[in-house]
Design an enzyme around this catalytic site. Structure first.
Site, PDB file in Angstrom:
ATOM      1  N   ALA A   1     -49.734  32.038 -38.809  1.00  9.66           N
ATOM      2  CA  ALA A   1     -48.572  31.171 -38.594  1.00  9.66           C
ATOM      3  C   ALA A   1     -48.743  29.910 -39.429  1.00  9.66           C
ATOM      4  CB  ALA A   1     -48.414  30.829 -37.112  1.00  9.66           C
TER       5      ALA A   1
ATOM      6  N   TRP B   1     -57.144  25.898 -41.494  1.00 12.03           N
ATOM      7  CA  TRP B   1     -56.770  24.949 -42.553  1.00 12.03           C
ATOM      8  C   TRP B   1     -56.491  23.559 -41.975  1.00 12.03           C
ATOM      9  CZ3 TRP B   1     -58.477  26.860 -46.701  1.00 12.03           C
ATOM     10  CH2 TRP B   1     -58.332  28.223 -47.008  1.00 12.03           C
TER      11      TRP B   1
ATOM     12  N   GLN C   1     -54.185  20.333 -71.496  1.00 14.56           N
ATOM     13  CA  GLN C   1     -53.974  20.931 -72.820  1.00 14.56           C
ATOM     14  C   GLN C   1     -54.179  19.902 -73.928  1.00 14.56           C
ATOM     15  OE1 GLN C   1     -53.504  24.108 -72.803  1.00 14.56           O
ATOM     16  NE2 GLN C   1     -53.072  24.585 -74.948  1.00 14.56           N
ATOM     17  N   ILE C   2     -53.695  18.704 -73.723  1.00 14.12           N
ATOM     18  CA  ILE C   2     -53.862  17.638 -74.719  1.00 14.12           C
ATOM     19  C   ILE C   2     -55.333  17.296 -74.909  1.00 14.12           C
ATOM     20  CG2 ILE C   2     -53.481  15.151 -75.075  1.00 14.12           C
ATOM     21  CD1 ILE C   2     -50.627  15.596 -73.970  1.00 14.12           C
TER      22      ILE C   2
ATOM     23  N   GLU D   1     -48.057  21.244 -46.016  1.00  9.76           N
ATOM     24  CA  GLU D   1     -46.868  20.608 -45.432  1.00  9.76           C
ATOM     25  C   GLU D   1     -45.581  21.263 -45.916  1.00  9.76           C
ATOM     26  OE1 GLU D   1     -46.550  16.401 -44.865  1.00  9.76           O
ATOM     27  OE2 GLU D   1     -48.728  16.157 -44.975  1.00  9.76           O
TER      28      GLU D   1
ATOM     29  N   GLU E   1     -41.639  27.153 -51.907  1.00  4.49           N
ATOM     30  CA  GLU E   1     -40.618  28.140 -51.547  1.00  4.49           C
ATOM     31  C   GLU E   1     -39.916  27.768 -50.241  1.00  4.49           C
ATOM     32  OE1 GLU E   1     -43.394  29.686 -54.427  1.00  4.49           O
ATOM     33  OE2 GLU E   1     -43.710  28.741 -52.476  1.00  4.49           O
TER      34      GLU E   1
END
Length: 383
Positions: free
Chosen positions: A135, A161, A340-341, A367, A371
């Site tokens: 849940a 968690w 990436q830089i 939190e 989605e």
């Protein structure tokens, strides 16, 4: 760190002062954060934030807080500024408010006076125990049960968690009391780790280390007086709490993203390449332009959600969901671009953008995953 958004009408001079104070503290007085010993680091950070007076923004003035009621803009400013400096510092601050938000909203006067001053002073660490193994996004599937027996509840089940699980002094726990099916049959309780039947079943490790745990409750007796609000109102209490703090998750993402942009700018200006610097190339400049725009778009959505709650006193379910979704997703793109830089340096352990890359990932899930935020926005539109 660019803080020019604080000059917009969403904020007042008191918010600029708070930002200045936290930025100065984080730059000069924040204790060393040992990311290899997160339990101890969080204890030190909570104590230091309490001593500096910043945790007072996590509780109302009547119980040791800085303001008459929780101010979403102040929470956002604190989280953005702390996240810019260190993810654990942001975590330590945020959980003091989220962990006791249900107490602030629905606790009895006795519980408020017992818990909130200690949290504001940094003497106690708090936790919010909602999620279960089966849940998470679907809170209605909760199975942890609280059975009423006379003047107490008997609680059995698990939570997982749970941020600050294993080190917290007080937990806001949500359990099924059965007044109605689904979310209408859940109640909220204040519980303490020394209660018989309370067990830290497992400590959980993640890509960005934070104190996390799976908790187990076996015939744990909790007095009826420890219930927060009326029976069956736990889901409403949880959602009201999350509505206050969801915008602050967006703010934390902004802090991470702003730090990533600053690190990318610094590196691009200094990195020699083909007789120029990396910053001289249009591809780099285009990437930096995208990064800055992503940040400012998210910052405006975050400011609107917080301002709407604080000033207009209106529901922010849709606005906070938009801010959380946009800020966390945009921050992921910004930080990925910063890595990436940096090239090879960007994936080296100990380099700031590498740690930011790990820190941002969880914010797109906790939190309410991205989605879920999309569904919340759509449902609000369809009402």
């Amino acid at each position: 760190m660019d803080r020019s958004i604080l000059d917009l009408p969403f904020y007042g001079p008191e918010h600029r002062q708070l930002s200045d104070a936290i930025f100065e503290w984080a730059s000069t007085a924040m204790p060393h954060v040992d990311h290899h010993d997160t339990d101890n680091a969080c204890r030190q950070l909570v104590a230091a934030l309490g001593k500096a007076g910043f945790l007072r923004y996590a509780v109302p003035a009547a119980y040791g807080g800085a303001l008459a009621e929780l101010d979403s803009r102040s929470l956002c400013i604190a989280r953005e500024t702390l996240a810019y400096h260190d993810g654990l510092a942001d975590f330590a601050f945020a959980m003091q408010g989220l962990g006791t938000g249900a107490i602030t909203l629905s606790g009895s006067e006795e519980i408020k006076r017992h818990v909130l001053p200690k949290v504001a002073a940094g003497e106690w660490i708090s936790a919010f125990a909602l999620t279960e193994p089966l849940a998470g996004s679907d809170v209605g599937a909760m199975s942890c049960e609280a059975r009423l027996e006379g003047d107490h509840y008997v609680i059995n089940g698990e939570k997982t968690w749970i941020s600050n699980g294993g080190i917290a002094d007080v937990y806001c726990l949500f359990a099924r009391t059965g007044e109605a099916p689904g979310t209408r049959g859940i109640s909220a309780f204040v519980v303490y780790p020394d209660m018989p039947g309370f067990e830290v079943a497992e400590r959980l490790d993640t890509i960005a280390p934070h104190p996390l745990a799976r908790l187990r409750f076996t015939d744990m007796k909790v007095p009826v007086a420890n219930r927060l609000g009326a029976p069956g109102e736990g889901f409403k209490v949880a959602m009201r709490t999350l509505d206050i703090f969801r915008a602050s998750v967006a703010a934390a993402a902004l802090g991470f993203a702003r730090r990533a942009l600053d690190e990318a700018l610094s590196h691009a200006r200094q990195r020699p390449m083909f007789g120029h610097t990396l910053a001289d190339f249009q591809l780099t400049q285009a990437k930096l332009g995208d990064m800055a725009t992503d940040i400012e778009a998210a910052a405006l959505l975050t400011a609107r959600a917080a301002w709407r709650r604080d000033v207009q006193k209106l529901p922010t379910t849709r606005e906070a969901a938009m801010a959380k979704m946009t800020a966390t997703e945009n921050a992921q793109r910004v930080i990925d671009a910063a890595v990436q830089i940096h090239g090879g340096q960007g994936v080296r352990v100990g380099v700031k953008v590498e740690s930011l890359y790990r820190e941002i990932r969880a914010l797109r899930i906790y939190e309410g995953a991205t989605e879920v935020q999309k569904l919340i926005v759509a449902r609000e539109l369809l009402k």
